[in-house]
Design a protein around this motif. Structure first.
Motif, PDB file in Angstrom:
ATOM      1  N   ASP A 100      10.833  62.115  53.050  1.00  0.00           N
ATOM      2  CA  ASP A 100      11.205  61.362  51.847  1.00  0.00           C
ATOM      3  C   ASP A 100      10.775  59.916  51.970  1.00  0.00           C
ATOM      4  OD1 ASP A 100      12.293  63.228  50.243  1.00  0.00           O
ATOM      5  OD2 ASP A 100      14.345  63.006  50.991  1.00  0.00           O
ATOM      6  N   TYR A 140       8.546  58.663  53.872  1.00  0.00           N
ATOM      7  CA  TYR A 140       7.094  58.523  53.861  1.00  0.00           C
ATOM      8  C   TYR A 140       6.565  58.628  52.433  1.00  0.00           C
ATOM      9  CZ  TYR A 140       2.152  59.327  54.605  1.00  0.00           C
ATOM     10  OH  TYR A 140       0.784  59.239  54.538  1.00  0.00           O
ATOM     11  N   LEU A 141       7.119  59.564  51.679  1.00  0.00           N
ATOM     12  CA  LEU A 141       6.678  59.728  50.293  1.00  0.00           C
ATOM     13  C   LEU A 141       6.857  58.430  49.507  1.00  0.00           C
ATOM     14  CD1 LEU A 141       5.948  62.113  48.077  1.00  0.00           C
ATOM     15  CD2 LEU A 141       8.267  61.632  47.370  1.00  0.00           C
ATOM     16  N   PHE A 175       4.361  55.871  50.663  1.00  0.00           N
ATOM     17  CA  PHE A 175       3.031  56.264  50.210  1.00  0.00           C
ATOM     18  C   PHE A 175       2.843  55.910  48.741  1.00  0.00           C
ATOM     19  CE2 PHE A 175       0.407  59.495  48.090  1.00  0.00           C
ATOM     20  CZ  PHE A 175      -0.771  59.400  48.793  1.00  0.00           C
TER      21      PHE A 175
END
Lengths: 580, 577
Positions: B229, B231-232, B235
């Motif tokens: 989560d 990282y998302l 990103f």
């Protein structure tokens, strides 16, 4: 192709998001291509060269329209990017979580021949390649295909001859793309390989520097490295040659060539009076041809990302297809701690027996020691006990119940294990003791650490039990890390304790520290100990001497010493350094 | 920004010819690139005014052909020369780094983590490459190419139109520079989240038995979900910034085009310019977008290149702290630690205190003591790894400080605590100690180090690859290969630094017996945790907190009632101390 189908399945979970993104993308391309028409209208209808009367109003109206179109173009461009990126990222996140969960359910056997690094590469790096495909390659392909297709159609409708010329050029360009990609891929691959060879050598040399220097091999290493470095330069030069000769430079020439042909079409059309083009039309054609080439530049660079993603997807799905271990058996309730091995036999590969005819009877609270040379089968017994593997023959009974009929998770929740290499998770000291188990209070964890004699660890660190431990506990000594493992084993309050060579690899000083912890933890529990050092096991209720997968001696220390067989010999050797 | 170029002055000077050629070729190519647009504009004008003739058409097309040919050749030349130059500087610096590493003493590697040094040789080198290739290109291009186009716009079309139409374009460079920096920062964060995720997977896989034993599969899965989560989110933060580039470019160029058309129409009406001029002008405008963008990127590329080069230079400029100007050569191996004290460069307290030992040539010295008591530190004095401390360490009557390092090391066979093997075959690893050894010597070394039976089980025998790319060896196997590597050299002084810890007692005894047998008359030093390995030694010392706590033979020390006898007894009675 199979892998693409499966990727599509993952993508379909977010199909509405994808569809929204694609619709926005189509709108974006449409509005982009509308722009030149406005220019055409202005050039053809409202500019009269040298004329004195100029009607500015229609020009400004058209420019206003142009402004409106471009603003929409910009807005669509932003949202299509964000939405498509988001959908790609969500797909990959789903995949990651799936693989992670899946890996947790694979049989331990799977990890035996697979280095940890590879599993990690599947879950993070390979999925990252797939993300790159979703976030960079796919949108660019779609935009390029849309743009190139639409421009070709538009050019055809405006001017047949220019359209026909494009039909000759397009296959040429495609052929060039295929060839260029093939060779540059090969060269690139080669270059990258050389590069990673070099980096591996630098890394290894740094780590092995004391050895290189003590053996005076600096010159040899320098020479070897120099050769690698020269080779890398040579490979890079080949790539540079290729890229300079056939890369964008060539595509640029293509474009100019097309312009030259267009001059011919425009002029001969006028000269032969077959088809005189208006200035606006000529402008639009030139503009579209320019736009036609832009996506082509982009595509070539992205093709290898696509290729990498495909390879990565194959690997990822391979891992996802590995069979999970079902774990749907009944629970183990009110376990007292008595364990029986009945004629147990086992083999890792189905051919070579590593255990044969093992019979062990352990009453609640007893301590059993397993001794023997490396490869004699000690660890295999532990593997069966924890149900990391299941025996080929015979059965293992917990309170008289065959453990094959007990859920692995339930079985393991009754046991604690301490391994040879104490494992430290990233997280606080407290986390390392109770992990995610909410039933263990901070007080319990503290008490466990104190009981095994690890109080000083809390005192030494700033935040006490809440202190974050460094990566793999690198600032702690081996003995200290092992103490934490013992505290963990104790905090979980198991019925059965398994110590798998928990005292190997440590010096005698640390061993004394651990010995104490061991005594505390194994009190009133059924305990299995594997030990290299016989001094650590002589108080066990039963000592089992294993040789080549069989139990060759069995009894307590006194009995085995009197037998004067292998155990006695090994013992003598370890304590005095000379065999009897 | 120009600091980077200044720092590489030596390189540009050495390759003067290359860079002058690049400059000249780029200038010519830039002028050539302006021509096609002119030709199209002229063609359109000739057609619209009806002045076009077949002759004129073929003239235009021939010029076109010539320009294409020349541009292509020029384009090839500058690209080849420029990127070739970047590869050259990259390989020169890489070689320098490696040479530096090979020269430096252990304290250098203690101060600099392997990961950091590797980063110098990989990431930093890449930024330097980028800066010398694309940085230099953009620098030349954005100045000369843009200059040429702007000149062409002004001279052939109209200065006035050029001025107004170009007014918004510098915005592109500013946006690129600012947004680029923001994206870099966000990207860094997202990379961190990624490596967190990576670590957590590695942890779970490496600790798979533990995780399962403690039934932590579900909670670990949840923990991992938290990481994906995070990282998302990181990103998407990067992507949201990145997605701004295109719309902003669209808007800025739109303004320029509106000026070009609106004001261009007015000028054409007045007869100041032709319709063909408007077409030409717009092609030029299109050509300017990319260099403008690149100009913004230039700052970031050069800045990054400069930071990297600075880091690399810091490593290259580090001086070795062990001076190697000794030239004396030892013959004999009599050794005398005469009141030696020593402090590690990074240590706050003394690590060795007044050590006195006399060891005759051919004797065996055993060193025991707790972890961290100074055993390894003591023998490292012999290896000239660190700058000398106080007191004198005398070998064959000469102070170690005055001995040639190479010659001294020639006499020594050292088996370190860490098992360091290289990614080569078993044979190459053993021959590392003596490349010119005969096959008999090789087999003898293998026999002495009790590796012979293991060797038979290796898939490809002596040719089996070990190390990172080869098969995984057990700690004991690695240790025995390391011992063979030293034994093959048949050194005058052999040092085993806790080199048998992963070998079982029986094998250890075999190896120690072999060493005693084969090294009769030669000096051997054994550091160990297992006292059984040194009972035969001529002199045994027990280290404690950097000092010699006990010294004597096994029999003497056993009567001493000190640490040595307690530890010995502890093993004999089996843990009841």
């Amino acid at each position: 192709m199979e892998e693409l189908k499966r990727l599509l399945q993952y993508a379909l979970v977010y199909k509405w998001l994808f569809i929204t993104g694609i619709v926005l993308m189509i709108l974006m391309v449409g509005f982009e291509l509308l722009g030149p028409f406005i220019a055409m209208l202005i050039l053809d209808n409202h500019i009269k060269v040298g004329g004195n009367s100029i009607e500015l109003t229609p020009i400004f109206q058209l420019l206003g329209l142009f402004f409106f179109i471009k603003v929409l173009h910009a807005i669509f461009s932003y949202y299509q990017t964000v939405i498509l990126q988001k959908s790609g990222a969500l797909v990959v996140q789903n995949m990651r979580n799936d693989i992670f969960r899946h890996v947790q359910k694979l049989p331990i056997r799977y990890f035996d021949d697979l280095p940890a690094g590879k599993v990690v590469a599947r879950i993070t790096n390979d999925t990252e390649s797939i993300l790159q495909m979703f976030s960079i390659v796919l949108p660019m392909f779609m935009v390029s295909a849309l743009t190139v297709g639409a421009i070709t159609v538009i050019i055809f409708t405006i001017n047949l001859w220019t359209g026909l010329m494009m039909l000759i050029f397009i296959p040429l360009v495609i052929l060039w793309m295929i060839l260029y990609r093939k060779y540059s891929n090969d060269y690139n691959h080669n270059k990258r390989e050389r590069n990673s060879d070099m980096n591996a050598m630098i890394n290894e040399s740094i780590n092995g520097m004391p050895i290189i220097q003590i053996f005076n091999r600096e010159a040899q290493i320098e020479e070897e490295f120099g050769a690698l470095n020269d080779n890398y330069v040579k490979n890079s030069k080949r790539l540079i040659n290729l890229e300079s000769a056939t890369g964008e430079n060539l595509l640029e020439s293509f474009r100019s060539l097309i312009f030259a042909v267009m001059v011919y079409i425009f002029a001969s059309g006028f000269l032969n009076d077959t088809q005189a083009l208006s200035v606006g039309t000529m402008y639009v054609l030139v503009d579209y041809i320019t736009r036609f080439f832009n996506p082509l530049y982009n595509i070539i660079g992205q093709l290898n990302i696509f290729e990498e993603a495909r390879v990565a997807a194959v690997k990822v799905f391979e891992l996802l297809d590995a069979k999970e271990e079902p774990d749907d058996n009944g629970r183990l309730e009110n376990f007292s701690g008595s364990i029986q091995f009945k004629n147990v036999g086992f083999s890792y590969d189905g051919k070579e027996k590593v255990l044969e005819d093992i019979n062990i009877n352990v009453a609640t609270g007893e301590t059993v020691a397993l001794v023997g040379h490396t490869g004699s089968g000690k660890s295999s017994i532990i593997n069966l006990l924890m149900r990391f593997y299941d025996p080929a023959d015979g059965e293992i009974l917990f309170d008289g119940r065959n453990i094959k009929d007990i859920s692995r998770q339930s079985l393991r929740s009754k046991m604690s294990i301490v391994l040879q290499d104490p494992f430290i998770y990233s997280g606080s000291l407290l986390y390392n003791i109770r992990l995610n188990n909410k039933d263990i209070s901070e007080e319990d964890a503290r008490a466990a650490l104190v009981s095994v004699g690890g109080e000083h660890l809390m005192d030494r660190m700033d935040a006490g039990i809440h202190s974050e431990l460094t990566e793999r506990g690198s600032t702690l000594s081996l003995g200290e890390r092992q103490l934490i493992s013992f505290a963990r084993a104790l905090a979980f309050n198991p019925k059965v304790l398994v110590l798998d060579e928990a005292t190997s690899n440590i010096d005698s000083e640390t061993e004394q520290m651990i010995q104490h912890a061991m005594k505390v933890v194994s009190r009133d529990r059924t305990t299995f100990i594997i030990a290299h050092r016989l001094s650590t096991v002589q108080h066990a209720d039963q000592i089992l001497m294993l040789d080549d997968g069989r139990i060759v001696e069995q009894g307590n220390h006194e009995k085995l010493m009197q037998d004067k067989k292998n155990y006695a010999k090994m013992y003598e050797m370890q304590v005095t350094g000379t065999p009897v | 920004m120009f600091e980077f170029l200044f720092k590489l002055k030596w390189f540009f000077k050495e390759n003067k010819g290359r860079y002058i050629s690049i400059l000249l070729v780029l200038l010519i190519v830039n002028v050539l690139e302006v021509i096609p647009a002119q030709l199209i504009g002229r063609a359109i004008d000739f057609i619209s005014t009806g002045e076009i003739t077949t002759m004129l058409m073929w003239q235009l097309i021939s010029i076109f052909a010539a320009v294409i040919l020349l541009s292509y050749t020029g384009g090839f030349l500058w690209q080849y020369l420029l990127i070739g130059g970047a590869v050259k500087i990259e390989s020169i610096i890489r070689m320098k780094l490696m040479r530096k590493f090979l020269m430096m003493s252990p304290s250098f590697f203690e101060k600099n983590k392997t990961g950091d040094l590797m980063a110098r040789a990989t990431n930093d080198l890449r930024s330097v490459h980028q800066a010398t290739a694309w940085g230099v290109l953009t620098l030349i291009d954005s100045t000369t190419f843009m200059g040429t186009i702007i000149l062409a716009m002004g001279i052939t079309v109209s200065w006035e139109l050029t001025f107004y139409a170009l007014l918004p374009l510098p915005l592109l460079a500013v946006i690129e520079a600012k947004l680029g920096r923001k994206i870099n920062a966000a990207h860094k964060e997202s990379q961190e989240a990624f490596s967190h995720m990576n670590d957590s997977v590695l942890e779970v896989v490496e600790g798979v038995r533990l995780t399962r034993s403690y039934v932590q599969e579900e909670p670990e899965g949840e923990r991992f979900k938290g990481m994906t989560d995070s990282y998302l989110n990181k990103f998407m933060k990067v992507e949201r910034l990145d997605a701004l580039f295109q719309p902003l470019t669209i808007i800025v160029t739109m303004i320029s085009f509106m000026v070009a058309f609106g004001y261009g129409a007015v000028l054409a009406n007045r007869g100041v310019i032709t319709v063909g001029d408007i077409v030409t002008f717009n092609i030029y405008l299109n050509m300017l977008v990319w260099p403008m963008f690149a100009l913004g990127m230039l700052f970031n590329i050069l800045q990054r290149g400069n930071a990297s080069l600075t880091r690399i230079d810091t490593v290259l400029e580090t001086e070795d702290d062990v001076n190697d100007d000794g030239s004396l050569i030892v013959q004999d191996t009599d050794m005398n630690f005469d009141d030696v004290s020593f402090t590690y460069p990074l240590s706050t307290c003394q690590n060795l205190k007044s050590i006195n030992i006399e060891l005759e040539s051919g004797q065996t010295l055993g060193i025991a003591g707790k972890t961290g008591s100074g055993k390894t530190t003591l023998i490292k004095q012999l290896l000239k790894y660190y700058p000398g401390g106080e007191g004198r360490l005398i070998i064959d009557g000469m102070d170690v400080a005055e001995l040639s390092r190479v010659q001294l090391r020639e006499k020594i066979g050292y088996v370190s605590q860490e098992n360091i093997l290289f990614s080569r075959t078993v044979e190459q690893n053993i021959r590392f100690g003596k490349p010119e050894a005969t096959d008999e010597e090789l087999m003898e070394a293998i026999r002495l180090s009790a590796f012979d039976s293991d060797l038979k089980r290796m898939p490809e025998g002596l040719g089996t690859m070990v190390g990172e790319k080869g098969i995984a060896l057990s700690g004991g196997q690695k240790q025995r290969i390391s011992i063979a590597r030293s034994l093959i050299k048949n050194p005058d002084i052999m040092i085993l630094d806790d080199a048998l810890s992963a070998v079982d007692a029986k094998t250890e005894k075999r190896i120690i017996d072999n060493i005693r047998e084969s090294r009769k008359g030669k000096t051997t030093i054994i550091v160990t945790h297992r006292l059984s390995a040194i009972t035969h030694a001529d002199i045994i010392i027990v280290m404690d907190d950097g000092e010699i706590a006990e010294i004597g033979t096994h029999t003497e020390l056993m009567q001493n009632n000190g640490w040595y006898s307690t530890q010995s007894m502890y093993y004999q009675t089996g843990g009841v101390s």
